[in-house]
Design an enzyme around this catalytic site. Structure first.
Site, PDB file in Angstrom:
ATOM      1  CB  SER A   1      -0.849  -0.086   1.287  1.00 15.13           C
ATOM      2  OG  SER A   1      -1.732   0.734   1.091  1.00 15.13           O
TER       3      SER A   1
ATOM      4  CG  ASP B   1      -6.406  -2.774  -4.211  1.00 18.02           C
ATOM      5  OD1 ASP B   1      -7.418  -1.675  -3.925  1.00 18.02           O
ATOM      6  OD2 ASP B   1      -5.579  -2.741  -3.446  1.00 18.02           O
TER       7      ASP B   1
ATOM      8  CG  HIS C   1      -5.591  -1.930  -0.214  1.00 19.67           C
ATOM      9  ND1 HIS C   1      -4.647  -1.879  -1.249  1.00 19.67           N
ATOM     10  CD2 HIS C   1      -5.180  -1.321   0.791  1.00 19.67           C
ATOM     11  CE1 HIS C   1      -3.916  -1.034  -0.791  1.00 19.67           C
ATOM     12  NE2 HIS C   1      -4.137  -0.749   0.542  1.00 19.67           N
TER      13      HIS C   1
END
Length: 806
Positions: free
Chosen positions: A387, A695, A750
């Site tokens: 991320s 995502d 995610h």
């Protein structure tokens, strides 16, 4: 005589060991806890003799009890032979079973069904199903509803599901059978002082152990190590993302002043604090808006080590299923990694990246860690990020290769090539996240909008203004604003408006309005819904709250920005960010986060710590031998654009909570909020939010554009031609009993992607260097089409700066 006693004792121990082995084999892990429970029963019985309350135990211990007591050193007697012991034990067991059934009849409900009865019942059920299938198939075929037998139709539909479900179901049935067998054995051992609480505790713990063993065999790391005997090769350094690692209290205000080193974020205790003292927690989580660092009297620091990011809310029976990095840790351990060959480099994810180094020395520490691994192992390091961690790593690359006299780490141009073998970015937010803009503008995102009726409850619990003020103080959120400018986000390459009829004619005004929204949202980040044709709203009076400005002299600038924003219907990414930098969350342009970040695509600013966060303007390091793996999920609707409106205080329902000046309409804060009344499912607009592929948190544009476009060839953004490999994973959610709050082992959401089976298989190949050459591009989305459409657009793409700063 002494020798005889020793022989008897050896015989007793031998017999006992054989029986213990048989019982432990019948249900793994059960025997040690049996002994501990029996020990507890004996101690409680002795306490009861002295007048204390406890479990009632037979005053005449059975042979089994004596043997167990002998084993744990609580009895001095001996048993002469195996035969006598077995006979005594059998007689005692019969006596205890009779006594147990008389004293505790409620235990009869746990008696398993006989095997013969189960077979008969299943056979009858099968016959009934077969008969029903034949009759129903004939009926449906007669009326032309189906052309095949019903079981053939169902087989075609259910076969893919059964292939995934049946192995796990079979394992669970076998586990259940073992549980039931152990039930009777355990009851005999513990009768007549049977403790139901202890029993079920032991049963669940034993089941967890068996389940853990089963899950271990399914791990890609375990399977790879078993089949190929590969071992860890490259040292691994991991960099977590936004909000997924813990924060500890080293100094706090109000409710936190006595919670030294307790977790304020990322732990079970933090959840309790949020429920009890939400405003106190938010006060301690906020950063100083002027310095961007610690407020006076408050000091939070990142948790360290693997436990900083293994689980988000502890590893226990209620909350432990929300894992983050733990599955990667387990798989790395399977192939030989340990604390000496891998490291989790957590950080305070609230801080602007400049302050990570200035306050905590994080970048220097990361540099030294990588250099130490390189020196001690003789091998380069593999960097793994998740991320926002991808942006942190890119910032680190720019910092470490910049001379110290220009604010860098002084590693030199070739430092990355010398020390880093590969950079694996998992779900990397390379070009930021769209929802960072709405979080800073109004404290909103889809997570808060989709609460339905609970939205009002959340608004009462933590109002928009409170959320917006907190998030505006976090420099990291500003670093995640969309990057690349209008040449990337306003081309509409990843968002295509769908016409409402084949001829293209608009049937009515409602459809016309919907199509106008669809077209506008394809090219803009925000669209205001309450402007008339002249660009006016019902009330054009809009002022900032002067008392909240860091510098009162900026009042006219902020008011001008507010009026300009309110009078424009469509707002591109560049226009939205320009407003946020001037408005500063209501505190003006002198807020720390606005000064620490540059988003301009003009050529006037030299590359510096203000620009390194922007991957679209900062080239990759000179590292021709470093491989870059872009690994991310696709196939999930993800926030891409928004419909906004002026905040009227929602009929004054939340005026006081969301107002800077007691509810005056011109100072309602935030001044703009999501218009959740706008719906256009045909164009993926739900509750005022436009969705596109991604995502679930990061849109596809941010995940894959740099990897599929500018970095693919040797150019100004990839000056040494580092090889870039894309691995996309299509989201395939499924329910699993062991992990009910997540989306299964093939989920590409995610955070779930950190446990995705396919991703893990690829990662294990990379870190062990086993068949790594087989990892080529794996494309599931339209990312290549997006890159092509951006390149073909007259205003699309990233443009090389005209001036080259040295």
């Amino acid at each position: 005589m002494m020798k005889a006693n020793n022989d008897d004792e050896d015989a007793t121990n031998s017999s006992l060991n054989r029986r213990e082995l048989q019982r432990s084999n019948s249900f793994p892990g059960s025997l040690p806890l049996m002994i501990e429970e029996k020990r507890a029963a004996i101690i409680t019985h002795r306490a009861a003799d002295n007048g204390a309350s406890g479990i009632v135990v037979s005053p005449l211990p059975t042979a089994t009890t004596l043997a167990l007591e002998k084993k744990i050193g609580k009895h001095d007697g001996s048993i002469s032979s195996d035969e006598n012991e077995n006979a005594s034990e059998n007689d005692s067991d019969k006596h205890n079973n009779q006594q147990h059934e008389t004293q505790q009849p409620h235990l009869q409900q746990y008696k398993p069904e006989s095997t013969r009865r189960k077979v008969i019942r299943r056979t009858l059920f099968g016959i009934a199903v077969l008969f029903g299938n034949t009759v129903l198939s004939a009926y449906l075929k007669r009326y032309g509803i189906i052309s095949k037998d019903l079981h053939e139709v169902l087989s075609e539909r259910l076969a893919p599901v059964a292939e995934q479900v049946m192995p796990e179901l079979q394992q669970r049935l076998e586990l259940l059978e073992l549980r039931m067998k152990d039930t009777l054995e355990s009851a005999r051992l513990m009768a007549p002082g049977f403790n139901e609480t202890l029993y079920w505790l032991r049963l669940n713990e034993t089941a967890d152990e068996a389940s853990a063993r089963t899950q271990a065999k399914l791990r890609p790391g375990y399977q790879l190590a078993e089949k190929t005997e590969v071992q860890a090769k490259y040292p691994v350094v991991m960099v977590p993302g936004f909000v997924t690692s813990g924060l500890e209290v080293w100094k706090g205000k109000a409710c936190m002043d006595k919670l030294f080193r307790e977790r304020l974020w990322g732990g079970f205790s933090s959840a309790q604090y949020w429920l009890r003292e939400r405003y106190c927690v938010m006060e301690n989580l906020a950063l100083d808006p002027i310095s961007g660092g610690d407020p006076e009297g408050i000091k939070l620091r990142s948790a360290q080590g693997f436990q900083a990011a293994d689980f988000f809310v502890g590893n226990d029976w209620m909350w432990g299923n929300y894992w983050v990095w733990s599955k990667i840790f387990e798989n790395l351990a399977d192939v030989g990694y340990d604390a000496s060959s891998m490291a989790m480099e957590a950080y305070d994810w609230r801080l602007a990246f400049q302050l990570l180094e200035k306050r905590d020395g994080y970048l220097t520490h990361l540099k030294h860690k990588i250099e130490a691994y390189r020196k001690s192992t003789g091998r380069k390091v593999i960097l793994i990020s998740h991320s926002m961690g991808a942006i942190v790593v890119h910032y680190f690359f720019a910092w470490v290769t910049t001379p110290e006299n220009r604010g860098g780490g002084g590693g030199g141009k070739k430092w990355v090539d010398k020390h880093v073998h590969a950079f694996v970015n998992i779900a990397g937010a390379q070009l930021g996240v769209i929802k960072a803009s709405t979080a800073l503008l109004s404290g909103e995102m889809s997570d808060t909008v989709f609460l339905g009726g609970l939205g009002n409850v959340v608004e009462r619990f933590v109002p928009r203004k409170s959320r917006k003020d907190l998030w505006s103080s976090w420099g990291s959120l500003w670093a995640m604003l969309p990057k690349g400018g209008d040449g990337i986000w306003s081309v509409g390459a990843d968002v295509v408006a769908k016409p409402y009829n084949q001829e293209g004619a608009i049937a009515d005004e409602e459809e016309k309005a919907k199509l106008e929204y669809a077209d506008a949202l394809a090219e803009n980040l925000l669209v205001l819904s309450d402007l008339d044709d002249a660009g006016k709203t019902q009330n054009d009076v809009l002022f900032c709250n002067r008392e909240e400005l860091i510098d009162p002299s900026t009042e006219s600038m902020v008011n001008e920005a507010l009026l300009k924003f309110a009078s424009r219907k469509n707002h591109t990414v560049e226009q939205t960010i320009d407003f946020l930098l001037k408005w500063g969350g209501g505190m003006g342009p002198n807020i720390s986060s606005a000064k620490l970040h540059s988003f301009s695509n003009a050529d006037l600013e030299k590359p510096s710590a203000r620009t390194w966060h922007d991957i679209s303007r900062t080239p990759l390091p000179h590292a021709p031998s470093m491989k870059i793996y872009c690994m991310y999920g696709v196939g999930i609707e993800t926030e891409r654009a928004y419909v906004y409106k002026r905040n009227r205080g929602e009929q004054r329902l939340f005026m006081e909570q969301n107002s800077s000046a007691g509810g005056a309409s011109q100072t309602v804060d935030p001044p703009f909020i999501l218009d959740t009344s706008v719906e256009d499912p045909d164009n993926e607009v739900v509750h005022g939010i436009k969705y596109a592929d991604g995502d679930g948190s990061v849109p596809l544009m941010s995940l894959g554009y740099m990897c599929a476009g500018p970095w693919r060839e040797k150019n100004w953004l990839n000056p040494s031609g580092s090889k870039v490999i894309i691995r996309e994973y299509l989201h395939q959610p499924e329910f699993t009993v062991d992990d009910p709050i997540r989306n299964g082992p093939r989920s590409s959401e995610h955070v779930d992607i950190l446990g995705n089976i396919e991703m893990m298989e690829d990662l294990m190949k990379i870190v062990t260097d086993h068949e790594v050459d087989t990892l080529d591009d794996k494309i599931e989305s339209d990312i290549m089409g997006i890159v092509q459409r951006i390149g073909e657009h007259p205003n699309g793409g990233l443009h090389k700066p005209k001036r080259r700063w040295r």
